[in-house]
Design an enzyme around this catalytic site. Structure first.
Site, PDB file in Angstrom:
ATOM      1  N   TRP A 162       0.854  -1.187   0.000  1.00 19.97           N
ATOM      2  CA  TRP A 162       0.000   0.000   0.000  1.00 19.97           C
ATOM      3  C   TRP A 162       0.891   1.237   0.000  1.00 19.97           C
ATOM      4  CZ3 TRP A 162      -1.860   2.645   4.904  1.00 19.97           C
ATOM      5  CH2 TRP A 162      -2.790   3.659   4.613  1.00 19.97           C
ATOM      6  N   ASP A 244      -1.092  -6.014   9.459  1.00 21.93           N
ATOM      7  CA  ASP A 244      -2.039  -4.990   9.024  1.00 21.93           C
ATOM      8  C   ASP A 244      -3.305  -5.690   8.541  1.00 21.93           C
ATOM      9  OD1 ASP A 244      -3.369  -2.798   8.081  1.00 21.93           O
ATOM     10  OD2 ASP A 244      -1.841  -2.180   6.644  1.00 21.93           O
ATOM     11  N   LYS A 280     -13.202  -0.800   5.618  1.00 22.29           N
ATOM     12  CA  LYS A 280     -13.679  -1.630   4.513  1.00 22.29           C
ATOM     13  C   LYS A 280     -14.803  -2.574   4.933  1.00 22.29           C
ATOM     14  CE  LYS A 280     -10.383  -0.124   1.674  1.00 22.29           C
ATOM     15  NZ  LYS A 280      -9.564   0.711   2.570  1.00 22.29           N
TER      16      LYS A 280
END
Length: 440
Positions: A162, A244, A280
Site C-alpha cells: 500500500w 495490518d 472496509k
C-alpha cells in the site's frame, strides 16, 4: 503697471524625484513548493472531471453497489438510529478516553483473536483505539521508534505494498526496506524471494510488516501452509511482526478464515503488533475507526505498554473520535446485529468474487491475448491485472477507465452494467499495443 507681488513671480520647477524601487519583502512561505499529487486521489479527481457517460472509476479503494453507488450497511443504519434515540440520555458528545472505551477493546479483540483466545483471557493484549488503520500503524511506528531497541527501527515491507506504508514508517524515523513479494511473470506470490529476504537479509530483531489477508495492491496471499513457513522463519530469526488487517471478512466472506494469520502468530507465541481497521468491512471509511492491539507475554507487560501507548497518543491527537467507536460497539456487542453484519459482509465479498469470475470469463471468451487465471486466483478488493503502463494510459485516455498506471484495479467499481465494456476495452488495448510493450 505695478510690479507683481512676490507670490506671483515665476519660479523654477522643482527637481524631478526618481521613483524609489519597490522593495517586496519575501513572504514566509515563498519557498514552499506545491507537493506532487497523490496518485490515487488524482485518479478520483480526473474521473470526476470526465464527462463521458462510459467512464469507470477503478482507482478508489471503497466498496460500491451493483449500481456503482457508495454503500451504507443496514446494520450501520440500525445502529445509527438507536444511537440517535439514545443521544442525550445514554450517549453524549463528551471526550473519549485517550485509549478508547473499554468495551470497544474487548469486542474488537474477540473479533480478531477469537472469543476463546488465551491471550485475551490472560489480559496480555494492550489495545488502543486509533484513527482507522493508518492511525494504528502510525502509533505503532512512533512507539517502536521511541521505545524499542535500534534493530527494531528497521522495518521490512513487501514490494509492492500500500502506497502509504512507506511514508508512515519513514515519518516516524524508521528505516524502510523491502522484501520481494510479487512475481510479475506468473502474477503470483514470490514465496522463494520473500523467504530468502526474511531468512538471510533481515537482521534479527528487525520489524516486518505483513498484510494479514487480501494483500494490497496485488490481491495475492500466501496459503495457510506458506504462512506457517513464514511464521517459522520469523520465529527462528527473532523478527517482530506488524500485522495490518484492513479486510477481515471482506476477503473471503468469513471473519474467522480471514483472521487465520493473526491467530497463527498468537498460537506460536509471538509478541507482535496488530493494526485493525473497520473502514472496509463495515464501510466506515469516513468515521476513521480502528484499533492497535499489541500482544505481550504477560498482563503486567501489557499494562506497562498501554501506559506508554497513551503517551504516544496524547500529544498526537489527544483522544479518538467517539462516533465510529459507538457504532462498532453497537454492532459487535449486539448478537442480532453481529449476525446480520456477517451476512451483509458475506454478500459484499461474494459480489467481488462474482466480478472476478465475470472479468476472467469475459476475457477468455473473447480470446484476449494472455492468461487471466490470476484474476480469480487473487483475493480481496484489488486485482493486479498485469496490464502495462502504456496499456493503462490507453484505457484512461481512450476508454475513460480510471486505474493506477501500474495496473491495479478496484473490482468494486465493476458491475453487470459495465463489465462487458471493461472486457472489450482491455481486449482493445492489449491487441493495439505492440507485444514488446506488454507482459501479457
Amino acid at each position: 503697471r505695478s510690479a507683481a507681488p512676490p507670490c506671483c513671480l515665476a519660479r523654477d520647477p522643482p527637481p524631478l524625484r526618481r521613483a524609489r524601487p519597490r522593495i517586496i519583502a519575501m513572504g514566509l512561505f515563498d519557498k514552499i513548493e506545491v507537493a506532487p499529487a497523490d496518485p490515487i486521489l488524482g485518479i478520483e479527481k480526473a474521473f470526476q472531471a470526465d464527462g463521458d457517460a462510459r467512464k469507470i472509476n477503478l482507482g478508489v479503494g471503497a466498496y460500491r453497489t451493483e449500481e456503482g453507488k457508495p454503500f451504507v450497511l443496514q446494520v450501520v443504519k440500525d445502529a445509527e438510529k438507536e444511537m440517535l434515540e439514545e443521544l442525550g440520555t445514554k450517549l453524549n458528545k463528551e471526550y473519549s478516553t485517550i485509549d478508547g472505551p473499554a468495551a470497544l477493546k474487548t469486542l474488537t479483540q474477540q473479533l480478531v483473536f477469537g472469543e476463546d483466545s488465551e491471550a485475551i483471557k490472560s489480559n496480555r493484549i494492550a489495545s488502543v483505539q486509533s484513527l482507522s488503520g493508518t492511525g494504528s500503524l502510525r502509533v505503532a511506528a512512533e512507539f517502536i521508534k521511541g521505545h524499542m531497541k535500534p534493530e527494531a527501527h528497521e522495518i521490512w515491507i513487501s514490494d509492492p505494498t500500500w502506497a502509504n506504508h512507506t511514508a508512515i514508517f519513514q515519518k516516524a524515523g524508521m528505516t524502510v526496506k523491502t522484501y520481494p513479494y510479487y512475481k510479475a511473470e506468473t502474477r503470483s506470490l514470490n514465496f522463494e524471494g520473500m523467504m530468502k529476504a526474511l531468512s538471510t537479509d533481515a537482521k534479527p530483531g528487525s520489524t516486518v510488516l505483513l498484510h494479514s489477508c487480501a494483500h494490497n495492491p496485488t490481491g495475492v496471499d500466501p496459503t495457510e501452509e506458506q504462512w506457517k513457513e513464514i511464521a517459522n522463519v520469523m520465529k527462528q530469526r527473532s523478527l517482530v511482526p506488524v500485522l495490518d488487517s484492513a479486510y477481515q471478512g471482506y476477503a473471503s466472506g468469513s471473519l474467522d478464515k480471514d483472521a487465520f494469520t493473526i491467530r497463527l502468530f498468537v498460537s506460536m507465541g509471538f509478541e507482535f503488533y496488530m493494526c485493525q481497521s473497520f473502514a472496509k468491512n463495515l464501510g466506515l471509511y469516513g468515521e476513521r475507526i480502528g484499533m492497535l492491539h499489541v500482544v505481550c507475554n504477560s498482563a503486567p507487560q501489557a499494562d506497562a505498554l498501554l501506559s506508554q501507548l497513551k503517551l504516544v497518543i496524547r500529544p498526537m491527537y489527544s483522544s479518538p473520535p467517539i462516533h465510529g467507536a459507538q457504532l462498532v460497539m453497537k454492532i459487535l456487542g449486539n448478537e442480532a446485529r453481529l449476525s446480520a453484519w456477517k451476512k451483509e459482509l458475506s454478500g459484499m465479498a461474494d459480489r467481488i468474487l462474482e466480478v472476478r469470475s465475470q472479468l476472467r470469463a469475459g476475457l477468455e471468451k473473447k480470446g484476449t491475448p494472455g492468461t487471466w487465471r490470476h484474476i480469480t486466483d487473487q483475493i480481496g478488493m484489488f486485482s493486479y491485472t498485469g496490464l502495462t503502463t502504456p496499456q493503462c494510459e490507453r484505457l484512461i485516455k481512450d476508454h475513460h477507465i480510471y486505474l493506477t498506471k501500474f495496473g491495479r484495479i478496484s473490482l468494486a467499481g465493476l458491475n453487470n452494467g459495465n463489465i462487458q465494456y471493461m472486457v472489450d476495452s482491455i481486449d482493445e488495448v492489449v491487441r493495439a499495443l505492440p507485444p514488446i510493450t506488454s507482459k501479457l
